[in-house]
Every structure is written in C-alpha cells, then in structure tokens.
Design an enzyme around this catalytic site. Structure first.
Site, PDB file in Angstrom:
ATOM      1  N   HIS A  64      -5.587  -0.126 -13.629  1.00 47.63           N
ATOM      2  CA  HIS A  64      -5.116  -0.478 -14.719  1.00 47.63           C
ATOM      3  C   HIS A  64      -6.602   0.281 -15.889  1.00 47.63           C
ATOM      4  CE1 HIS A  64      -5.707  -3.502 -10.989  1.00 47.63           C
ATOM      5  NE2 HIS A  64      -4.890  -3.887 -11.967  1.00 47.63           N
ATOM      6  N   ASP A  67      -9.867   0.385 -14.398  1.00 50.03           N
ATOM      7  CA  ASP A  67      -9.766   1.064 -13.207  1.00 50.03           C
ATOM      8  C   ASP A  67     -10.919   2.307 -13.703  1.00 50.03           C
ATOM      9  OD1 ASP A  67      -8.859  -0.663 -11.496  1.00 50.03           O
ATOM     10  OD2 ASP A  67      -7.344   0.458 -11.924  1.00 50.03           O
ATOM     11  N   MET A  98       3.028   4.640 -13.909  1.00 50.47           N
ATOM     12  CA  MET A  98       2.244   2.864 -13.695  1.00 50.47           C
ATOM     13  C   MET A  98       0.962   2.980 -14.681  1.00 50.47           C
ATOM     14  SD  MET A  98       1.395   0.320 -12.756  1.00 50.47           S
ATOM     15  CE  MET A  98       0.926  -0.208 -11.287  1.00 50.47           C
ATOM     16  N   GLU A 191       4.488  -9.375 -12.293  1.00 51.55           N
ATOM     17  CA  GLU A 191       4.885  -9.210 -10.864  1.00 51.55           C
ATOM     18  C   GLU A 191       3.985 -10.692 -10.597  1.00 51.55           C
ATOM     19  OE1 GLU A 191       2.006  -6.373  -9.637  1.00 51.55           O
ATOM     20  OE2 GLU A 191       1.062  -7.905  -7.961  1.00 51.55           O
ATOM     21  N   LYS A 193       3.077 -13.601  -7.882  1.00 51.73           N
ATOM     22  CA  LYS A 193       2.275 -14.253  -7.215  1.00 51.73           C
ATOM     23  C   LYS A 193       1.455 -15.695  -7.053  1.00 51.73           C
ATOM     24  CE  LYS A 193      -2.388 -12.748  -5.159  1.00 51.73           C
ATOM     25  NZ  LYS A 193      -3.491 -12.358  -4.770  1.00 51.73           N
ATOM     26  N   GLU A 227       5.449  -7.264  -4.749  1.00 57.67           N
ATOM     27  CA  GLU A 227       4.544  -7.704  -3.860  1.00 57.67           C
ATOM     28  C   GLU A 227       5.042  -8.139  -2.350  1.00 57.67           C
ATOM     29  OE1 GLU A 227       0.642  -6.785  -4.674  1.00 57.67           O
ATOM     30  OE2 GLU A 227      -0.261  -8.013  -2.990  1.00 57.67           O
ATOM     31  N   HIS A 230       2.141 -11.059  -1.388  1.00 58.27           N
ATOM     32  CA  HIS A 230       2.610 -12.085  -2.410  1.00 58.27           C
ATOM     33  C   HIS A 230       3.673 -12.773  -2.013  1.00 58.27           C
ATOM     34  CE1 HIS A 230       0.202 -10.150  -5.748  1.00 58.27           C
ATOM     35  NE2 HIS A 230      -0.186  -9.388  -4.665  1.00 58.27           N
ATOM     36  N   ASP A 255       5.495  -3.281  -4.865  1.00 56.41           N
ATOM     37  CA  ASP A 255       4.712  -2.938  -4.229  1.00 56.41           C
ATOM     38  C   ASP A 255       4.512  -3.216  -3.003  1.00 56.41           C
ATOM     39  OD1 ASP A 255       2.819  -2.553  -7.062  1.00 56.41           O
ATOM     40  OD2 ASP A 255       1.575  -5.131  -6.772  1.00 56.41           O
ATOM     41  N   ASP A 265      -4.216 -12.717  -0.062  1.00 55.19           N
ATOM     42  CA  ASP A 265      -3.869 -11.541  -0.238  1.00 55.19           C
ATOM     43  C   ASP A 265      -3.911 -10.857   0.639  1.00 55.19           C
ATOM     44  OD1 ASP A 265      -1.735 -10.373  -1.369  1.00 55.19           O
ATOM     45  OD2 ASP A 265      -2.894  -9.868  -3.465  1.00 55.19           O
ATOM     46  N   ASP A 267      -3.539  -7.503   1.092  1.00 51.83           N
ATOM     47  CA  ASP A 267      -2.600  -5.943   1.002  1.00 51.83           C
ATOM     48  C   ASP A 267      -3.681  -4.774   2.272  1.00 51.83           C
ATOM     49  OD1 ASP A 267      -2.307  -6.573  -1.434  1.00 51.83           O
ATOM     50  OD2 ASP A 267      -4.236  -6.744  -2.215  1.00 51.83           O
ATOM     51  N   ASP A 301       0.325  -1.107  -3.221  1.00 54.41           N
ATOM     52  CA  ASP A 301      -0.646  -1.865  -3.631  1.00 54.41           C
ATOM     53  C   ASP A 301      -1.823  -2.093  -1.929  1.00 54.41           C
ATOM     54  OD1 ASP A 301      -1.964  -3.253  -4.961  1.00 54.41           O
ATOM     55  OD2 ASP A 301      -0.720  -4.352  -5.984  1.00 54.41           O
TER      56      ASP A 301
HETATM   57 MN   LIG Z   1      -1.566  -8.152  -3.065  1.00 52.61          MN
END
Ligand SMILES: [Mn+2]
Length: 400
Positions: A64, A67, A98, A191, A193, A227, A230, A255, A265, A267, A301
C-alpha cells in the site's frame, strides 16, 4: 519443463522465482496487534522486509502507499524513502508486481473513500489513488489492487446503496481513463469482502465484482483479486469463485491465505486451515481438466500468529510457499492417478454421442424434444465420488 521428483527430497519444495510467490509489506510486516491487544513484536522496516523475503526465496513484494510512505509526508521525505526501497529491490532482485492504495486507515475515510457521501472526500480518494498508482508504476508494478475496506455501511439510513455503487463505478472509471491517458499498461484487480471493517461492504463477493466489471467503461483492463479468507467468511467456495474468474479470463491477481468459515478475517498461513480446499484451489491454479494454469503472481495476504517473534514471521512466510509447492505436487499426482483418470473418463463418457446436440439450433431443439430419455436407467449409476474424494485425501496425506 521441470518436474518436482527430479530433485532430492530436501530441495523439492524450495520456492523458485518462476513460482511468482509474493508477500505484502503489511503481511510479514504485521507486528501482531489486534483490536484487543497491542503489537507483540517489533515493526520491521520495508528495507529489512525486502531482504528477509529475498532470503526466503520470494519473487516479489507488494505494498500500500502508506506501508512505505507515512500518510501526509513531504515530497522530499517520500523521495528518500522510495530511493532506499528501490536500492533494496535492486540489491535483492525482488519485484513489485502489485501496488494498492490505503483508503481505509485514516479517519477521513470513516464513511468510505470512493463511496463517501461527501464529494470532497471522494475527490481526495481519487487524488490519493493517483499518487499511489504513480508510485506503483515507478516501482514497476503491473497490477493495481482495489480493496474497498471502508466502502460499506453499518446502517442504510445514511445513503442509498445505489448511489454508493454508482460512485464506486465513477471512481474506477475515472482512474482507468486517467491511467490510459498516462500511457501506462496497468491492470486493475478488484477485491471483494463481505464485511469488516464495515458492517457490510458493497460488492461483497468475487461474483458481484465480476458483474460490476461488465458495467465499467474499460472492462478489459479490470479483473478480480479473490481472497481465500474473504470468500470463506461468507461460507462460499473459493474454488468456485476462482474458477468463475478464470473461466472469464478475469483472474488478474490472487490473495492466498487460510480461514475458518464464518469468522472475522483471520488471514492465516496458507493451507493452515481447510487443507482439502487449499488442495483443490492449487489444483485449479496449476492447471487441470484441460485448462491452462494461472501464471500471475501468487500473493500470500496473511500474517504470522500473534504469538510469534520475528523468527516466527519467517517460519510463516516459508510455510506459505512450501505448502503451496507440496499441494501443487499432490495435485499433479492426483491428476495423473490412473484410477482417478478411469473414474472421470467413465463419468464423462459420451457413448451415445450427444454433446453435439447440446448447443442450440432449431434442429438440436427438435432432437432434444423428440429424444427418448430414460431417467430411471440414468439414475442407477453410482458416481464413485466417495472413492475419488478418498483418493484425493490419500494423495494429500502422502499415503498414495
Ligand atoms: Mn484478509
């Protein structure tokens, strides 16, 4: 073409550059904080992350905008940070396939970015996206992901969802025209969610994103970024979502992670939950049933458990890639299993040569209408899915 079993056991599952395994700065950089507790490990800086990922054998790193560069920092600060980051990329050979824009963290986006009721905030979201995309291009990114974390609502009293849906479309159209005018050859990957952080999020599934894409000004430049977590949050099949995207040539990015159905979520490390779901997903991505493999970046991800120190973060990263490679090998052995082939061949056989009349013409409609069907006879055969599934389990468990 390399085959896995040409390599000694201990080297079989080493990640290679052409696996295109990637991690986000925010994934291995996650310091273990959650809504109930403080971070549990030191934050590592982007340059350290690049070196750590290179040592693990990853192909690339995604980010991002924030980040890398703090929200609202000056142009001079930005140039210095980006310069150091580019140096680390050059030293390690890591790519940035990406880039994405953080349109969820700052309080200004509390009621959405592209779907904020306030046009001034929608304009700011576009400006931030343009800056972020420019930086992505500078770093070599070919795909821009859009995850609309705040594009939703807790209550529908505040705006008409049809307005929000239209504003989201306006934003993606705006940015695709702008990218085109810059002469950049970028792909947008959208994406979905279902919820979190908003109570509900517009475009909650990959399927809804696929339809949304068909309504855009430049549908050819837009695809999806499904993802695992998600899709599983809603209890839906990630395999079906990815298959629909692949069949439509819209799988632009993916993802990978793991998730228990119906939870927040999580992850989790790829393959750490629902190993059979992960197996069939990898089988799809690696190419099966006569369809080609997905050859884009495979992005993990996910992040390490909160219990981990920095060492555990690299265990997490290596585990994601190793499990993918193990599952790819198992998928290959399942596909080539003579008993699997035999059962599939039998179930799919067209002994009366009927597949030719299944596409519409007036003649075929007449042939179907006058066909002498025998549903009683057709319902007799067992399909041996119990056996097929057990064979899949045996391959996954390594006993076959
Ligand atoms: Mn996630």
């Amino acid at each position: 073409m390399r085959t896995y079993n040409l390599y000694p056991m201990n080297e079989m599952y080493q990640p290679e550059k052409n696996d295109k395994f990637t991690f986000g700065l925010w994934t291995v950089g996650n310091p273990g904080g959650d809504p109930f507790g403080l971070p549990t490990r030191e934050k590592i800086n982007p340059v350290q992350i690049v070196h750590g990922l290179a040592e693990c054998g990853a192909y690339g790193v995604n980010l991002h905008d924030n980040d890398l560069i703090p929200f609202g920092c000056s142009q001079k600060e930005k140039q210095a940070v980006v310069g150091k980051f580019k140096e680390a990329l050059k030293e390690t050979g890591l790519k940035v396939p990406m880039a994405t824009t953080n349109l969820f963290h700052h309080p200004v986006f509390k009621d959405g970015a592209f779907t904020s009721s306030n046009p001034e905030i929608r304009a700011f979201a576009l400006q931030k996206s343009m800056q972020s995309i420019s930086m992505g291009v500078e770093l070599g990114a070919e795909t821009i992901v859009f995850w609309g974390g705040r594009e939703g609502a807790e209550t529908d009293s505040g705006k008409d969802p049809r307005d929000a849906i239209g504003w989201y479309r306006d934003a993606i159209n705006f940015l695709s025209h702008w990218v085109n005018d810059q002469g950049w050859n970028l792909k947008f990957a959208l994406e979905a969610k279902p919820n979190e952080p908003r109570g509900d999020i517009y475009y909650p599934t990959t399927g809804s994103m696929l339809h949304f894409i068909s309504t855009l000004d430049k549908p050819e430049m837009c695809g999806v970024n499904p993802e695992v977590a998600h899709e599983n949050m809603t209890g839906l099949s990630m395999v079906f979502a990815v298959a629909q995207a692949m069949e439509a040539s819209k799988l632009f990015h993916i993802d990978l992670n793991a998730q228990k159905i119906g939870r927040y979520d999580q992850d989790l490390r790829f393959g750490s939950e629902d190993i059979k779901g992960a197996f069939f997903l990898v089988r799809l991505l690696e190419g099966c049933g006569g369809y080609p493999k997905y050859d884009g970046p495979k992005h993990f991800d996910a992040h390490a458990y909160r219990t981990e120190s920095q060492e555990g973060v690299w265990d997490f990263a290596k585990g994601c890639m190793r499990t993918y490679k193990m599952l790819a090998e198992k998928a290959n052995s399942f596909n080539n299993d003579p008993e699997v082939k035999e059962i599939l061949l039998k179930n799919h056989s067209d002994s009366n040569n009927l597949s030719g009349i299944l596409s519409y013409s007036k003649e075929n409609a007449e042939a179907i209408r006058s066909m002498n069907a025998n549903p009683e006879k057709l319902s007799k055969a067992g399909l041996q899915y119990e056996k097929l599934d057990q064979i899949a389990v045996e391959h996954i468990m390594g006993t076959r």
